[in-house]
Design an enzyme around this catalytic site. Structure first.
Site, PDB file in Angstrom:
ATOM      1  N   HIS A 244       0.799  -1.033  -0.074  1.00 12.13           N
ATOM      2  CA  HIS A 244      -0.243  -0.169  -0.150  1.00 12.13           C
ATOM      3  C   HIS A 244       0.838   1.382   0.070  1.00 12.13           C
ATOM      4  O   HIS A 244       1.999   1.137   0.658  1.00 12.13           O
ATOM      5  CB  HIS A 244      -0.867  -0.051   1.335  1.00 12.13           C
ATOM      6  CG  HIS A 244      -2.044   1.090   1.106  1.00 12.13           C
ATOM      7  ND1 HIS A 244      -1.908   2.346   1.387  1.00 12.13           N
ATOM      8  CD2 HIS A 244      -3.359   0.643   0.667  1.00 12.13           C
ATOM      9  CE1 HIS A 244      -3.186   2.840   1.149  1.00 12.13           C
ATOM     10  NE2 HIS A 244      -4.078   1.947   0.666  1.00 12.13           N
ATOM     11  N   GLU A 303      -7.801  -5.271  -0.373  1.00 14.03           N
ATOM     12  CA  GLU A 303      -8.206  -5.960  -1.555  1.00 14.03           C
ATOM     13  C   GLU A 303      -8.223  -7.661  -1.324  1.00 14.03           C
ATOM     14  O   GLU A 303      -9.049  -8.164  -2.145  1.00 14.03           O
ATOM     15  CB  GLU A 303      -7.534  -5.747  -2.835  1.00 14.03           C
ATOM     16  CG  GLU A 303      -7.587  -4.303  -3.249  1.00 14.03           C
ATOM     17  CD  GLU A 303      -8.467  -3.683  -3.873  1.00 14.03           C
ATOM     18  OE1 GLU A 303      -9.931  -4.055  -3.153  1.00 14.03           O
ATOM     19  OE2 GLU A 303      -8.674  -2.929  -4.764  1.00 14.03           O
TER      20      GLU A 303
END
Ligand code: ACO
Length: 361
Positions: A244, A303
């Site tokens: 991320h 996700e």
């Protein structure tokens, strides 16, 4: 210059705070863990819209239901050309038929649109007729009914609400930034939401959960995980659902969604086995990423368990990004309104590194 603008602050916002070092997400004063699992999506949308519309009613469930019914008329424009596209491209094309506006009615139509259009596109691509919205249902409940043509269980509705609320806003991520740039030109809310969808669909942002399922299916069995993941990294691939830009620790949304999957699938059964398998793949991926990138701190992002949750709710992987848009749309709208209220035109500078003009001979 910061490549990827990672150190640039481009907005002040009251909407959400992403603390990448602490692994903390706050949405309008609420830690995401407190909103997820306790809040309906329409209430999270209202929380985000608070202060950005003068005429905001105390409960958005009814007006949002009416907006679903209103935008359903656009589904008639689904033609075979659009049905050959990916679900997010077809959904985006239908949404582009809504006129620009900046009032609450426009905001509600746009909040309803990804849900109504995605359900219709998914059904049409499977050769099934669209199911009209039921304005009296809650938003998550109606999404599942429009998608599958039958009423959802309370546990399924709770799981989808948890997902939509968890992803409803997340600081100045790429799609929200895109929406704010467009809003800053005063183009209108539909234009801002279309920019958000377009940025979201990329695999480095909201397009990752479909490929997570492809990864899990490619691995097949827990004992294959290590070799499969190593081979993917040797090819130069990124492992979807990991890493991320902001979080340097575990994305707090990953655990909120993992808990939601666990509540949904319960104990035992094939779905529980699928979760255990995914946990084994996650553990292998984290160990390999740690060994290969010891300086980088790559952890699980939102996700990975999004994929498991949406699969358990019977969304086709090709439409996962559309479901992300159903949740994030309230954040895009609130950011667009915030940008319009206080922000100037967003117009950064570039450094020219091309050839200098030639002197005339
Ligand atoms: N798998 C393998 N390596 C990775 C991964 C990954 N998932 N993520 C980052 N890396 C590596 C990069 O290859 C890079 O290595 P290098 O320095 O040797 O070139 C290093 O870690 C840093 O990568 P960056 O690209 O600088 O990280 P950035 O912060 O720009 O990227 C991103 C963040 C795009 C999310 C990245 O981690 C990624 O591609 N993840 C996979 C896709 C994904 O899961 N996307 C969803 C993100 S969550 C969301 O948007 C809702």
């Amino acid at each position: 210059m910061s490549d990827g603008l990672e150190d640039v602050i481009a907005a002040h916002t009251v909407l959400s705070e992403v603390d990448g070092r602490a692994g903390r997400l706050i949405i309008r004063g609420w830690p995401v863990e407190q909103l997820a699992g306790t809040t309906r999506y329409e209430d999270a949308a209202r929380l985000l819209f608070e202060g950005f519309f003068d005429d905001l009613p105390p409960d958005l469930a009814g007006p949002l239901g009416a907006a679903r019914a209103e935008v359903f008329a656009e589904v008639a424009a689904l033609d075979t050309g659009l049905l050959d596209r990916t679900p997010i491209e077809a959904m985006r094309a239908l949404l582009a038929r809504l006129g620009d506006g900046d009032d609450l009615a426009a905001a509600l139509r746009l909040t309803a649109a990804p849900a109504v259009f995605t359900a219709a596109v998914v059904r049409a691509q499977a050769g099934e007729a669209p199911v009209a919205p039921d304005p009296d249902l809650g938003h998550a409940s109606d999404i599942l009914r429009m998608l599958r043509g039958r009423a959802a269980t309370p546990a399924e509705v709770a799981a989808l609400d948890t997902y939509l609320v968890t992803v409803s806003d997340h600081g100045l991520n790429a799609s929200t930034f895109a929406a704010r740039v467009v809003a800053s030109t005063r183009a209108g809310l539909t234009s801002a939401v279309l920019a958000g969808i377009s940025a979201l669909k990329g695999p480095l942002h909201g397009g990752a959960p479909g490929p997570v399922i492809e990864m899990l299916d490619g691995i097949g069995r827990p004992e294959n995980a290590r070799a499969w993941l190593e081979a993917a990294l040797d090819r130069g691939d990124r492992l979807m659902g990991f890493g991320h830009r902001v979080y340097r620790v575990r994305d707090p949304r990953a655990d909120a969604l993992k808990a939601a999957v666990r509540r949904l699938v319960g104990q035992g059964g094939a779905a529980q086995g699928r979760l255990a398998f995914a946990e084994a793949v996650e553990a292998a991926a984290l160990a390999i990423l740690k060994a290969r990138k010891p300086d980088r701190s790559l952890d699980t992002n939102v996700e990975f368990y999004t994929a498991l949750l949406l699969e358990a709710l019977a969304f086709p992987p090709s439409a996962f990004t559309c479901v992300f848009a159903m949740g994030r749309v309230a954040g895009w709208i609130a950011h667009a309104r915030e940008q319009l209220a206080g922000g100037r035109l967003i117009r950064p500078q570039s450094v020219y590194i091309g050839p200098q003009p030639r002197e005339a001979a």
